[in-house]
Design an enzyme around this catalytic site. Sequence first.
Site, PDB file in Angstrom:
ATOM      1  N   THR A 131       0.832  -1.210   0.000  1.00 56.83           N
ATOM      2  CA  THR A 131       0.000   0.000   0.000  1.00 56.83           C
ATOM      3  C   THR A 131       0.863   1.254   0.000  1.00 56.83           C
ATOM      4  OG1 THR A 131      -1.473   1.320   1.414  1.00 56.83           O
ATOM      5  CG2 THR A 131      -0.140  -0.306   2.527  1.00 56.83           C
ATOM      6  N   TYR A 176      -1.914   0.116  10.633  1.00 53.16           N
ATOM      7  CA  TYR A 176      -2.110  -0.518   9.321  1.00 53.16           C
ATOM      8  C   TYR A 176      -0.892  -0.286   8.423  1.00 53.16           C
ATOM      9  CZ  TYR A 176      -3.893  -1.122   4.539  1.00 53.16           C
ATOM     10  OH  TYR A 176      -4.040  -1.491   3.228  1.00 53.16           O
TER      11      TYR A 176
HETATM   12  N1  LIG Z   1      -8.605  -1.545  -2.340  1.00 54.90           N
HETATM   13  C1  LIG Z   1      -7.684  -0.614  -2.247  1.00 54.90           C
HETATM   14  O1  LIG Z   1      -7.900   0.535  -2.648  1.00 54.90           O
HETATM   15  C2  LIG Z   1      -6.304  -0.965  -1.739  1.00 54.90           C
HETATM   16  C3  LIG Z   1      -5.328   0.042  -1.702  1.00 54.90           C
HETATM   17  C4  LIG Z   1      -4.045  -0.257  -1.244  1.00 54.90           C
HETATM   18  C5  LIG Z   1      -3.750  -1.544  -0.826  1.00 54.90           C
HETATM   19  N2  LIG Z   1      -4.733  -2.509  -0.849  1.00 54.90           N
HETATM   20  C6  LIG Z   1      -4.359  -3.854  -0.425  1.00 54.90           C
HETATM   21  O2  LIG Z   1      -4.864  -4.762  -1.398  1.00 54.90           O
HETATM   22  C7  LIG Z   1      -5.283  -5.966  -0.792  1.00 54.90           C
HETATM   23  C8  LIG Z   1      -6.707  -6.294  -1.202  1.00 54.90           C
HETATM   24  O3  LIG Z   1      -7.588  -5.248  -0.788  1.00 54.90           O
HETATM   25  P1  LIG Z   1      -9.150  -5.320  -1.076  1.00 54.90           P
HETATM   26  O4  LIG Z   1      -9.620  -3.949  -1.356  1.00 54.90           O
HETATM   27  O5  LIG Z   1      -9.427  -6.404  -2.048  1.00 54.90           O
HETATM   28  O6  LIG Z   1      -9.684  -5.740   0.382  1.00 54.90           O
HETATM   29  P2  LIG Z   1     -10.876  -6.748   0.764  1.00 54.90           P
HETATM   30  O7  LIG Z   1     -11.165  -6.518   2.210  1.00 54.90           O
HETATM   31  O8  LIG Z   1     -12.005  -6.648  -0.196  1.00 54.90           O
HETATM   32  O9  LIG Z   1     -10.183  -8.177   0.582  1.00 54.90           O
HETATM   33  C9  LIG Z   1      -9.359  -8.752   1.559  1.00 54.90           C
HETATM   34  C10 LIG Z   1      -9.864 -10.161   1.812  1.00 54.90           C
HETATM   35  O10 LIG Z   1      -8.998 -10.805   2.756  1.00 54.90           O
HETATM   36  C11 LIG Z   1      -9.788 -11.594   3.616  1.00 54.90           C
HETATM   37  N3  LIG Z   1      -9.032 -11.808   4.841  1.00 54.90           N
HETATM   38  C12 LIG Z   1      -8.798 -10.918   5.838  1.00 54.90           C
HETATM   39  N4  LIG Z   1      -8.081 -11.485   6.814  1.00 54.90           N
HETATM   40  C13 LIG Z   1      -7.825 -12.769   6.416  1.00 54.90           C
HETATM   41  C14 LIG Z   1      -7.139 -13.864   7.003  1.00 54.90           C
HETATM   42  N5  LIG Z   1      -6.569 -13.757   8.214  1.00 54.90           N
HETATM   43  N6  LIG Z   1      -7.073 -15.042   6.317  1.00 54.90           N
HETATM   44  C15 LIG Z   1      -7.676 -15.163   5.097  1.00 54.90           C
HETATM   45  N7  LIG Z   1      -8.365 -14.164   4.509  1.00 54.90           N
HETATM   46  C16 LIG Z   1      -8.440 -12.980   5.159  1.00 54.90           C
HETATM   47  C17 LIG Z   1     -11.068 -10.801   3.825  1.00 54.90           C
HETATM   48  O11 LIG Z   1     -12.166 -11.620   4.239  1.00 54.90           O
HETATM   49  C18 LIG Z   1     -11.283 -10.204   2.429  1.00 54.90           C
HETATM   50  O12 LIG Z   1     -12.127 -11.024   1.638  1.00 54.90           O
HETATM   51  C19 LIG Z   1      -5.077  -5.774   0.702  1.00 54.90           C
HETATM   52  O13 LIG Z   1      -3.838  -6.375   1.031  1.00 54.90           O
HETATM   53  C20 LIG Z   1      -4.995  -4.288   0.900  1.00 54.90           C
HETATM   54  O14 LIG Z   1      -4.172  -3.935   1.988  1.00 54.90           O
HETATM   55  C21 LIG Z   1      -5.988  -2.242  -1.288  1.00 54.90           C
END
Ligand SMILES: NC(=O)c1ccc[n+]([C@@H]2O[C@H](COP(=O)([O-])OP(=O)(O)OC[C@H]3O[C@@H](n4cnc5c(N)ncnc54)[C@H](O)[C@@H]3O)[C@@H](O)[C@H]2O)c1
Length: 252
Positions: A131, A176
Amino acid sequence: MKILVTGGAGFVGSHVSEYYAKKGDEVIALDNLSRASLLGTDIKSIDYNWNYLKENYDNITLVKEDIRNVNALEEYARDVDAIIHTAAQTAVTSSVVDPRADFEVNALGTFNVIEAARKSKSNPCVVYCSTNKVYGDNANNIKVIETDTRYAFDDGRYRNGLSETFQTDLCEHTPYGASKFTGDVYVQDYSERGEIDAAVFRMSCIYGTRQLGVEDQGWVAWFTIATVLGKPIKIYGDGKQVRDVLYVTDLV
Ligand SMILES: NC(=O)c1ccc[n+]([C@@H]2O[C@H](COP(=O)([O-])OP(=O)(O)OC[C@H]3O[C@@H](n4cnc5c(N)ncnc54)[C@H](O)[C@@H]3O)[C@@H](O)[C@H]2O)c1
């Protein structure tokens, strides 16, 4: 190929799963379905992507499992070609309320993923969703100019954004940001020392279909959902903040 997608029922993870499934690859979408409880929302939203993948793709195996379970992770990573690691506790707000849970999922969970890759006989490469929060509030030290509708960096060097060599430490982070950065540095270290092949994406704001955004995370989706449902949108600060957004399939 055989691909393991952690967080496979999440927003990014479900798109990654779909991308490989459409190409005819075999996909394991591993998710503990915790997004709803992590963000205090209803359970139906996380079921949505899970059911979407189940109903549309025979070549995606859905596994309800936790990345904190080392043994399970090693078992599922045993013979895969790549691990796309998207699972995370994703909200800054939740990380402040419960930093231990945030650390255990984001830092230790990522460590578990790369250890599983290192031990796997098939030498899977790892892609880690990091991130832009790894830069902490260093970005706030760049002078900005205020226009009628937005802020902009005053220094021309940053007009096209921050480079990946931008300083990451000696600044304030959030739990975070710190836990994700821990994962980021570990993935880099394992890669630099040749333990695994890996890449890190320091993503900004990703948006697109099946993003079940809430006020605390996924703001583009949240603005859309709130507008459609007639719910109020709370403006933090003066609303002139600027973010980069990237469409999810472009990221994938
Ligand atoms: N969406 C964004 O804008 C964004 C921006 C920067 C970074 N990210 C990173 O991208 C990745 C995906 O983000 P996203 O938007 O798809 O989030 P999201 O919350 O939709 O997806 C994350 C998934 O991980 C699962 N999860 C959480 N803890 C878990 C565990 N202990 N074991 C197994 N599964 C688990 C959740 O149930 C969820 O389905 C993350 O690592 C996030 O930090 C996202």
